[in-house]
Design a protein around this motif. Structure first.
Motif, PDB file in Angstrom:
ATOM      1  N   PRO A  33       0.813  -1.242   0.000  1.00 37.82           N
ATOM      2  CA  PRO A  33       0.000   0.000   0.000  1.00 37.82           C
ATOM      3  C   PRO A  33       0.836   1.277   0.000  1.00 37.82           C
ATOM      4  N   ASP A  34       2.005   1.262   0.678  1.00 37.58           N
ATOM      5  CA  ASP A  34       2.701   2.548   0.839  1.00 37.58           C
ATOM      6  C   ASP A  34       3.695   2.852  -0.283  1.00 37.58           C
ATOM      7  N   VAL A  35       3.757   1.975  -1.309  1.00 42.82           N
ATOM      8  CA  VAL A  35       4.734   2.226  -2.374  1.00 42.82           C
ATOM      9  C   VAL A  35       4.093   3.088  -3.457  1.00 42.82           C
ATOM     10  N   ILE A  36       4.792   4.195  -3.790  1.00 41.66           N
ATOM     11  CA  ILE A  36       4.273   5.041  -4.879  1.00 41.66           C
ATOM     12  C   ILE A  36       5.280   4.926  -6.012  1.00 41.66           C
ATOM     13  N   ILE A  37       4.763   4.686  -7.229  1.00 40.72           N
ATOM     14  CA  ILE A  37       5.708   4.426  -8.318  1.00 40.72           C
ATOM     15  C   ILE A  37       5.313   5.248  -9.529  1.00 40.72           C
ATOM     16  N   ASN A  38       6.307   5.575 -10.316  1.00 41.82           N
ATOM     17  CA  ASN A  38       6.067   6.370 -11.505  1.00 41.82           C
ATOM     18  C   ASN A  38       5.553   5.451 -12.615  1.00 41.82           C
ATOM     19  N   ASP A  39       4.332   5.758 -13.123  1.00 41.13           N
ATOM     20  CA  ASP A  39       3.724   4.873 -14.120  1.00 41.13           C
ATOM     21  C   ASP A  39       4.583   4.697 -15.373  1.00 41.13           C
TER      22      ASP A  39
ATOM     23  N   LEU B 128       5.911 -10.798 -13.108  1.00 39.56           N
ATOM     24  CA  LEU B 128       5.721 -10.716 -11.659  1.00 39.56           C
ATOM     25  C   LEU B 128       7.057 -10.552 -10.949  1.00 39.56           C
ATOM     26  N   GLN B 129       8.067 -11.283 -11.449  1.00 41.38           N
ATOM     27  CA  GLN B 129       9.394 -11.213 -10.822  1.00 41.38           C
ATOM     28  C   GLN B 129       9.897  -9.765 -10.814  1.00 41.38           C
ATOM     29  N   LYS B 130       9.720  -9.074 -11.955  1.00 37.91           N
ATOM     30  CA  LYS B 130      10.191  -7.688 -12.045  1.00 37.91           C
ATOM     31  C   LYS B 130       9.482  -6.810 -11.013  1.00 37.91           C
ATOM     32  N   LEU B 131       8.145  -7.000 -10.901  1.00 39.72           N
ATOM     33  CA  LEU B 131       7.377  -6.188  -9.954  1.00 39.72           C
ATOM     34  C   LEU B 131       7.796  -6.480  -8.509  1.00 39.72           C
ATOM     35  N   ILE B 132       8.116  -7.757  -8.234  1.00 38.22           N
ATOM     36  CA  ILE B 132       8.560  -8.104  -6.878  1.00 38.22           C
ATOM     37  C   ILE B 132       9.903  -7.428  -6.608  1.00 38.22           C
ATOM     38  N   ALA B 133      10.783  -7.468  -7.617  1.00 39.58           N
ATOM     39  CA  ALA B 133      12.105  -6.864  -7.475  1.00 39.58           C
ATOM     40  C   ALA B 133      11.981  -5.363  -7.199  1.00 39.58           C
ATOM     41  N   ARG B 134      10.971  -4.744  -7.823  1.00 41.99           N
ATOM     42  CA  ARG B 134      10.774  -3.301  -7.594  1.00 41.99           C
ATOM     43  C   ARG B 134      10.041  -3.024  -6.298  1.00 41.99           C
ATOM     44  N   ASP B 135       9.665  -4.089  -5.594  1.00 39.75           N
ATOM     45  CA  ASP B 135       8.995  -3.935  -4.313  1.00 39.75           C
ATOM     46  C   ASP B 135       7.594  -3.339  -4.451  1.00 39.75           C
ATOM     47  N   VAL B 136       6.932  -3.643  -5.581  1.00 43.19           N
ATOM     48  CA  VAL B 136       5.589  -3.103  -5.795  1.00 43.19           C
ATOM     49  C   VAL B 136       4.546  -4.084  -5.255  1.00 43.19           C
ATOM     50  N   ILE B 137       4.810  -5.401  -5.428  1.00 43.68           N
ATOM     51  CA  ILE B 137       3.815  -6.396  -4.999  1.00 43.68           C
ATOM     52  C   ILE B 137       4.498  -7.433  -4.110  1.00 43.68           C
ATOM     53  N   PHE B 138       3.683  -8.228  -3.398  1.00 39.19           N
ATOM     54  CA  PHE B 138       4.249  -9.379  -2.688  1.00 39.19           C
ATOM     55  C   PHE B 138       3.296 -10.571  -2.836  1.00 39.19           C
ATOM     56  N   LEU B 139       3.867 -11.762  -2.673  1.00 36.13           N
ATOM     57  CA  LEU B 139       3.061 -12.978  -2.839  1.00 36.13           C
ATOM     58  C   LEU B 139       2.759 -13.565  -1.477  1.00 36.13           C
ATOM     59  N   GLU B 140       1.578 -14.185  -1.367  1.00 36.22           N
ATOM     60  CA  GLU B 140       1.341 -14.961  -0.142  1.00 36.22           C
ATOM     61  C   GLU B 140       0.640 -16.255  -0.542  1.00 36.22           C
ATOM     62  N   GLU B 141       0.954 -17.316   0.179  1.00 33.75           N
ATOM     63  CA  GLU B 141       0.280 -18.584  -0.089  1.00 33.75           C
ATOM     64  C   GLU B 141      -0.914 -18.671   0.848  1.00 33.75           C
ATOM     65  N   GLU B 142      -2.051 -19.000   0.298  1.00 35.84           N
ATOM     66  CA  GLU B 142      -3.225 -19.076   1.168  1.00 35.84           C
ATOM     67  C   GLU B 142      -3.836 -20.452   1.003  1.00 35.84           C
ATOM     68  N   ILE B 143      -4.325 -21.015   2.107  1.00 33.57           N
ATOM     69  CA  ILE B 143      -4.885 -22.361   1.997  1.00 33.57           C
ATOM     70  C   ILE B 143      -6.386 -22.302   2.172  1.00 33.57           C
ATOM     71  N   LYS B 144      -7.103 -23.084   1.370  1.00 30.86           N
ATOM     72  CA  LYS B 144      -8.567 -23.029   1.449  1.00 30.86           C
ATOM     73  C   LYS B 144      -9.112 -24.379   1.887  1.00 30.86           C
ATOM     74  N   GLU B 145     -10.068 -24.356   2.768  1.00 27.38           N
ATOM     75  CA  GLU B 145     -10.774 -25.586   3.142  1.00 27.38           C
ATOM     76  C   GLU B 145     -11.945 -25.682   2.166  1.00 27.38           C
ATOM     77  N   SER B 146     -11.969 -26.745   1.346  1.00 30.93           N
ATOM     78  CA  SER B 146     -12.964 -26.704   0.269  1.00 30.93           C
ATOM     79  C   SER B 146     -14.304 -27.312   0.636  1.00 30.93           C
ATOM     80  N   TYR B 147     -14.406 -28.008   1.761  1.00 24.26           N
ATOM     81  CA  TYR B 147     -15.705 -28.572   2.123  1.00 24.26           C
ATOM     82  C   TYR B 147     -16.526 -27.551   2.905  1.00 24.26           C
TER      83      TYR B 147
END
Length: 816
Positions: free
Chosen positions: A117-123, A161-180
């Motif tokens: 949220p706090d990263v501001i980047i030049n388009d 995605l790798q480039k955006l991660i390197a620029r610190d614009v986005i981050f990944l998270e693994e989320e687990i879902k209970e499907s029943y």
């Protein structure tokens, strides 16, 4: 340091160790699920096998992600049984776990991408693709990988995605879902302030002008007076012919209150009949013999001719076991059969019957799993196809394997390639339970075991109510063709018989073991036959879709108008399937209602039930079908069964061809004349003097059994030898040839037993992979487990050779 040993749902033969804290160490028990990280960023649902304090030597143990259960969801006996299956059928324990668990209980991780949220980047610094992702994340706080793929409309999005991660614009998270998700049903009740007598006066005042709402409230009072149980919103709206929006308005006005209750997805609403089952004398004798035989032996074979009333005997046995409070498992070979049997059992046992097979949805399967685990009233008797073997039984008392000779009890793909009948006997052994195998045409191994005294044997040789066995008539097709007495694929005799049965208002079943219209389309000018591009088979013509299909990989093309090779338009079809028989019937008997039952017409959850019910209600006169028809179905109005061509089963390149043909024809024949009148079976064949066909005509099982045993002994086949089949697959023909030769030589040098191969099977290429098979025949006197260990070692060394690593090896133990 505290650790757990877990099984992952991946095709891996070993277990893995993870680190846990001391609190977790005291909480976790065998058979719970935990979410664990595996590989770089994946999270899987693993099953706990053991809790210990020994650190792994080869790798650093990772920490677990979270614990998913409060109490074990798999039982110890169940896990022990899985380990036996993995060991006996030579597959990874992970395969068994993945095959056994309903996928609703196996979670997969989904990668979620969110922006910081706090990263501001030049388009202007971003490329087009990067900008699209950045833009999308402003509208939505997080995205899944699949969603980004569809935004950018390209498969490979990782570099972006790798480039955006390197620029610190986005981050990944693994989320687990209970499907029943449990099924919740919405109920309403009257608000408490209106419950007194004055309250009702007020209520009618409030609703003076709102007629629709008033109507709903009055309906609610009627229902609650007559039913004395909670009222669902669905019921209320149906009874008062209004919509749920009106109900919603009443809830907002605080006249109604809503609440939710959890419901089972599969419920039984019918009445159970109070009638006692009356067994005939023969059945009574058989029933007592089975009980006596089970006192001494673990397994008993009930060899009863078709329509001798085996199901009634099973029901009696189940009654006895239920009184002891133990669970019963009833295995059937085919989903088509469960529909008919469930309704019969529910008449006797009401809602104690649970059903488990692959046409059920994930959530429904999870429910049955939980009911079995809790030993609930609703799952005292479990009916299912082979996968029901993996349910978490608490205290199993009796296993019934009906139609035990069926080849569908053997799983072919994917691993574990187990045989449900054999695995059931082992499971029963773990539970100290008894097994009853039933069949009109037992498989030769089972009958051999019964003759050798390993199993008990009870024979039931007359049909229920002394109905006579059907009369079998053979039609010599050579002679009929020669005398020009054929119409399409029907001989004059078969046509007369069908016409007679229809005129008496009786039903007819016709059997043809091949679906589609015809298996080959050939050019009459140059002889070209269209083949599948990826497999070595000709394409089957399906007329109603007007296309040619491959039955192995699903490849299809539109029906060609001219030959692809020489452009001639003179194309003809050869051979015939169920579709063609159906078409011919329509022209021969235009007034009769015909239907067909094969893989193409029974897709969907209730596909079988629809056809079976319409046939049972006599809305269909003639039913054409493949081997689905041959199994234990019970129709009382069928007087004639026709087998269109008995030869294509006999000449199958398989050591069991004669045994299978005998079983198939006897079973199909057994669908005829199941009530008072004697039925008739017409078998069309080119060699009516063939031994097997003569044995079917005379209902001579023992003759077939002795003849086959004699052959099996000479040619080293089961039951005298155990067979392991290795299938090698690779896209490169020469590499496969070289690799299979290498493996064959190693095996034949180190094993003192017959090793055959490497052979090209009849269909030597499927989905662009060439195939070679090797057969290992293990004599009875050798120790089976040690032989398997030796074979496994050689397979490991084969995998260690760098140039052969890409060759897939599939091990199939007892592949028959």
């Amino acid at each position: 340091m505290f650790f757990i040993e877990v099984i992952l749902p991946l095709s891996l033969a070993k277990t893995f160790t993870y680190r846990i804290s001391e609190a977790e160490y005291h909480f976790i028990k065998k058979g719970m699920r935990v979410a664990v990280p595996f590989g770089k960023s994946k999270i899987y649902t693993a099953l706990v096998l053991d809790v210990h304090e020994n650190a792994p030597t080869l790798y650093e143990a990772k920490e677990i992600h979270q614990i998913l259960d409060e109490k074990p969801i798999a039982t110890e006996i169940q896990i022990k049984h899985w380990l036996w299956i993995a060991n006996y059928y030579m597959c990874g324990i992970g395969d068994v776990y993945r095959g056994a668990f309903p996928s609703g209980l196996l979670l997969e991780s989904e990668t979620i991408i969110s922006h910081k949220p706090d990263v501001i980047i030049n388009d202007s610094e971003l490329s087009d693709d990067e900008f699209l992702i950045y833009e999308a994340l402003h509208h939505q706080s997080s995205l899944k990988v699949q969603e980004i793929v569809s935004i950018l409309n390209k498969k490979n999005i990782l570099p972006t995605l790798q480039k955006l991660i390197a620029r610190d614009v986005i981050f990944l998270e693994e989320e687990i879902k209970e499907s029943y998700k449990p099924k919740l049903v919405r109920y309403v009740k009257l608000h408490s302030k209106y419950e007194s007598d004055n309250g009702l006066q007020e209520l009618l005042e409030v609703l003076k002008s709102a007629n629709k709402q008033k109507e709903i409230v009055l309906t609610y009072f009627q229902l609650s007076a007559s039913e004395k149980k909670p009222i669902t919103v669905k019921k209320l709206t149906e009874a008062s012919n209004s919509t749920s929006t009106t109900v919603k308005a009443l809830i907002e006005k605080e006249i109604f209150e809503e609440y939710f209750l959890q419901h089972d997805r599969v419920t039984f609403n019918g009445e159970k009949s109070e009638k006692e089952l009356q067994l005939s004398e023969a059945q009574e004798t058989a029933f007592t013999s089975i009980k006596n035989s089970l006192l001494e032996k673990e397994v008993c074979l009930l060899h009863g001719v078709t329509s001798s009333g085996k199901t009634e005997i099973y029901i009696k046995l189940i009654e006895e076991y239920l009184q002891t409070g133990r669970q019963v498992l009833y295995l059937l070979p085919e989903i088509a059969l469960t529909a008919q049997l469930v309704s019969r059992l529910r008449l006797h046992f009401g809602d104690k019957v649970a059903v488990f097979h692959s046409k059920y949805s994930n959530n429904e399967r999870v429910e049955v799993w939980k009911q079995t685990l809790e030993n609930s009233e609703k799952a005292q008797i479990v009916i299912g196809a082979r996968s029901a073997l993996f349910l978490p039984f608490n205290d199993l008392g009796l296993l019934i394997v009906d139609e035990e000779h069926e080849q569908t009890f053997k799983q072919t793909d994917p691993a574990p390639r187990y045989h449900a009948r054999d695995a059931a006997i082992v499971l029963a052994n773990f539970h100290n339970a008894k097994v009853v195998l039933g069949s009109a045409t037992p498989s030769i191994e089972t009958y051999f075991n019964a003759q050798a005294g390993k199993y008990g044997l009870v024979t039931l040789s007359q049909r229920y109510k002394n109905v006579r066995m059907p009369e079998v008539v053979l039609v010599d097709l050579k002679d009929k063709h020669f005398r020009k007495r054929m119409t399409g694929h029907f001989s004059d005799l078969l046509i007369e018989e069908i016409a007679e049965a229809l005129s008496l208002g009786e039903q007819v079943i016709l059997f043809q073991n091949r679906r589609g219209y015809s298996p080959i389309i050939e050019c009459m000018t140059c002889g070209h036959v269209p083949h599948c591009q990826q497999c070595d088979v000709s394409l089957t013509y399906h007329k109603h879709k007007n296309q040619l299909r491959c039955h192995y990989c699903g490849y299809s093309i539109a029906k060609p108008t001219n030959c692809h090779s020489c452009s001639s338009i003179d194309l003809t079809t050869k051979g015939f399937g169920t579709e063609q028989i159906e078409q011919e019937l329509i022209s021969l008997f235009p007034k009769a209602k015909t239907a067909r039952m094969d893989q193409d017409t029974t897709r969907g959850k209730f596909g079988f039930e629809k056809i079976i019910d319409t046939f049972k209600n006599r809305e269909i006169d003639i039913l054409v079908g493949t081997q689905m028809l041959a199994k234990g179905l019970d129709f009382d109005n069928v007087s004639l069964v026709g087998i269109m061509n008995a030869d294509n089963m006999l000449h199958h390149p398989d050591f069991r061809a004669f045994e299978r043909s005998f079983q198939m024809m006897t079973q199909v024949a057994g669908r005829a004349g199941r009530s008072e009148k004697q039925g008739k079976v017409v078998i069309q064949t080119y060699n009516p003097n063939h031994n097997t066909i003569q044995q079917v005509t005379n209902h001579n099982y023992i003759g077939m059994y002795k003849e086959q045993l004699y052959d099996r002994q000479i040619y080293k086949y089961p039951p005298y030898f155990r067979i392991i089949k290795l299938t090698l697959k690779h896209k490169d023909y020469d590499k496969l040839k070289e690799g299979s030769m290498w493996l064959y030589q190693v095996l034949s040098q180190n094993l003192g037993m017959p090793v055959l191969g490497p052979e090209e099977p009849a269909i030597s290429r499927i989905r662009n992979e060439y195939i070679r098979t090797i057969l290992i025949k293990i004599p009875q006197n050798l120790h089976l487990a040690n032989t398997k260990k030796t074979i496994q070692k050689m397979l490991n060394s084969f995998e260690a050779v760098a140039q052969y690593r890409a060759i897939k090896v599939v091990v199939n133990v007892d592949f028959y």
